[in-house]
Design an enzyme around this catalytic site. Sequence first.
Site: not given
Length: 313
Positions: A84-85, A106, A183, A215, A258, A260
């Site tokens: 990721d990223h 990215d 976030g 994302h 995505n 998280d």
Amino acid sequence: MPLVTTTEMFKKAYNGGYAVGAFNVNNMEIVQGITEAAHELHSPVILQASAGARKYAKPAYLKHLVEAAIEVTNDEIPIALHLDHGADFEVCKSCVDGGFTSVMIDGSSKPFDENIELSKRVVEYAHEHGVVVEGELGTLSGVEDDVNVAAENAQYTDPDQVVEFVERTGVDSLAIAIGTSHGAYKFKPGTNPHIRLDILDEIVRRLPGFPIVLHGSSSVPQKYVKIINENGGALQDAIGIPEDQLREAAKRAVCKINIDSDLRLGMTAGIREHLVAHPEHFDPRQYIADGRLYVKEIVHDKIINVLGSENKA
Ligand code: G3H
Ligand code: 13P
Ligand code: ZN
């Protein structure tokens, strides 16, 4: 089934009008919660590790945890391991060499031509080794690793650039910015949380059949925010992307979503709730297991209500 790339997953998802969940993994219990839910629902899944995850857990632990999940799920669901990223060529190369089946380069904060040069270099190396590559055009706001992009500096993906980017780089999928952000604080209270499905449609018109990635797609379920706050936490005005809008995106060309922050909320809610209910406990297996249960519950809910990937393994 060993670790797979996302090629077949995305083809089926695109044609089937659903998306595959890409969940960030940082420790054993997160891997277990995600893969238990995916296994029970016969869903494909992408496990992804950020630079922060690699620093925290060490790449070898992450790789072996994911391999353990394949073994425990009896090879019955397709699992991809994704970087990721990826910030530069070196980290992408190290993941390709280390057995990841997919990497993200990215270059979204770089000027267009630099992003193309960098992404193309990663694609050349990854493809030589049978690994697929996700590129990104447009900038999300929010926090990822040590980078904090203020909302006013975020930019939607320009549909006029997508064909040239994909053709010149050779990427296998494209992450776009249409109003999602990283976030748990994605929108200001009192505003109307929404993503720009019209920009997605315009991009799809230019790139028919091409897998798109979103994302910053946590929905910040208020159930877990409430549990956290009722058990000593202090999360004020945490707001995510409405689930129905993500479902719409998944029905269109979005093949990878995505997530998280929602898993972080679930893990924290379970641990806080447990420790407040049982102040005498000090065995980590007791309280982390409750965090793992909420991670599993969240992934279960995502597969059914957002992704639509149940029984697609
Ligand atoms: O894109 C951001 C993900 O949530 C990963 O977060 O970089 O803190 O591991 P992290
Ligand atoms: P969230 O912060 O919305 O979960 O986004 C995660 C992400 O995009 C990981 O790359
Ligand atoms: Zn991201």
